[in-house]
Design a protein around this motif. Structure first.
Motif, mmCIF file in Angstrom:
data_model
loop_
_atom_site.group_PDB
_atom_site.id
_atom_site.type_symbol
_atom_site.label_atom_id
_atom_site.label_comp_id
_atom_site.label_asym_id
_atom_site.label_seq_id
_atom_site.Cartn_x
_atom_site.Cartn_y
_atom_site.Cartn_z
ATOM 1 N N MET A 1 12.374 -2.145 62.382
ATOM 2 C CA MET A 1 11.347 -1.831 61.388
ATOM 3 C C MET A 1 9.944 -2.047 61.980
ATOM 4 O O MET A 1 9.086 -1.175 61.911
ATOM 5 N N ILE A 2 9.720 -3.237 62.560
ATOM 6 C CA ILE A 2 8.419 -3.555 63.153
ATOM 7 C C ILE A 2 8.121 -2.614 64.313
ATOM 8 O O ILE A 2 6.987 -2.149 64.479
ATOM 9 N N ASP A 3 9.168 -2.322 65.116
ATOM 10 C CA ASP A 3 8.987 -1.414 66.248
ATOM 11 C C ASP A 3 8.550 -0.029 65.776
ATOM 12 O O ASP A 3 7.695 0.615 66.402
ATOM 13 N N ASN A 4 9.133 0.421 64.674
ATOM 14 C CA ASN A 4 8.774 1.738 64.130
ATOM 15 C C ASN A 4 7.325 1.764 63.645
ATOM 16 O O ASN A 4 6.620 2.758 63.823
ATOM 17 N N ILE A 6 4.866 -0.174 64.763
ATOM 18 C CA ILE A 6 3.999 -0.204 65.945
ATOM 19 C C ILE A 6 3.942 1.175 66.608
ATOM 20 O O ILE A 6 2.869 1.648 67.012
ATOM 21 N N LYS A 7 5.080 1.834 66.678
ATOM 22 C CA LYS A 7 5.134 3.174 67.277
ATOM 23 C C LYS A 7 4.299 4.158 66.476
ATOM 24 O O LYS A 7 3.568 4.981 67.033
ATOM 25 N N TRP A 8 4.394 4.055 65.137
ATOM 26 C CA TRP A 8 3.612 4.957 64.278
ATOM 27 C C TRP A 8 2.118 4.725 64.460
ATOM 28 O O TRP A 8 1.330 5.671 64.545
ATOM 29 N N PHE A 13 -3.186 6.441 66.403
ATOM 30 C CA PHE A 13 -4.320 5.558 66.650
ATOM 31 C C PHE A 13 -5.655 6.262 66.401
ATOM 32 O O PHE A 13 -6.553 5.714 65.758
ATOM 33 N N LEU A 14 -5.794 7.481 66.912
ATOM 34 C CA LEU A 14 -7.054 8.214 66.740
ATOM 35 C C LEU A 14 -7.339 8.500 65.266
ATOM 36 O O LEU A 14 -8.475 8.372 64.809
#
Length: 275
Positions: A1-4, A6-8, A13-14
């Motif tokens: 869940m946390i990894d997803n 962070i990936k999102w 980011f922009l």
């Protein structure tokens, strides 16, 4: 869940950076002028303040001490010159944050920031190009015209901002519907279009011009008729959203309501107040 998560965040980011910048700009401009502007922010703010006491009774001058023209939008008692949704939002903001020239601008700050995300999503759906969507979001984030509306420096101020937001939201919902034709997208198109009408009258139906043309093409090509039912369903939702207020003011304030409907119609055929 946390990894997803962070990936999102890394993938967007922009967009997050642009949204944060746009939100900061809107909050800054909302606090830049510690006073209400003449056309038309002070009128909208005064009516919104009256709606805090009674959401169904929009009042401009609460206790007229002399004679006045009930049909004069700048100087009357019951004020129906604009549809009420944006002023309801301003009244709700003042309920939460207190009565001030800043709190009436917070709904416009929020809607203006959300429009950045809507533009990004619409561009992504229509082009499938992330860079194009980022540029579109950046242009919206830095829109000088929108910032001036949020600050109340341009005429129609929060009325135009709210109208633009709900129009854009209806277009977003329709773009989602094109990709994934489900009933809930049709419902959202109707809801946002009805909300746009409750800000600036029948121009809020704009999204149905595009949908109507696409629907006509499909009918002529004898494709599935499910689109017709979704279209009619969306129109019904739109009617449910904006018609109750029209019925209410015609019953409660018939003279003023009929005058305002007539006044709106005149814009189509003659020059009114220089427009």
């Amino acid at each position: 869940m946390i990894d997803n998560v962070i990936k999102w965040i890394l993938n967007h980011f922009l967009l997050i950076l642009i949204f944060s910048m746009g939100l900061f700009l809107r909050l800054y401009i909302a606090h830049a002028d510690p006073f209400l502007h003449n056309w038309d922010e002070r009128f909208h703010a005064l009516v919104a303040k009256s709606l805090m006491l009674d959401p169904l009774k929009p009042i401009l001058i609460a206790n007229p001490v002399g004679s006045y023209d009930p049909n004069s939008w700048c100087c009357n008692n019951i004020w129906l010159h604009k549809q009420p949704l944006f002023m309801w939002q301003m009244a709700l903001s003042m309920k939460f944050f207190g009565v001030s020239e800043f709190s009436i601008r917070y709904p416009s700050v929020l809607m203006g920031a959300l429009m950045i995300l809507l533009v990004y999503r619409i561009t992504t759906l229509l082009t499938s190009k992330k860079l194009t969507a980022i540029i579109a979001a950046l242009l919206m984030a830095c829109s000088h015209y929108q910032l001036a509306l949020i600050a109340g420096r341009l005429g129609m101020d929060h009325n135009d901002l709210a109208f633009g937001f709900y129009i854009l939201a209806s277009i977003w919902a329709y773009c989602e519907y094109i990709i994934n034709p489900k009933w809930y997208w049709a419902l959202l198109v109707g809801f946002f279009s009805g909300a746009a009408i409750l800000n600036k009258w029948l121009a809020g139906l704009l999204v149905y011009s595009a949908w109507g043309i696409m629907l006509l093409i499909k009918i002529l090509r004898k494709r599935s008729k499910i689109d017709l039912w979704y279209f009619l369903f969306s129109i019904l939702v739109c009617i449910i959203v904006f018609v109750p207020w029209q019925w209410y003011i015609l019953v409660q304030y018939p003279e003023q309501a009929r005058f305002e409907y007539s006044f709106n119609t005149r814009h189509l055929f003659e020059v009114v107040e220089g427009h």
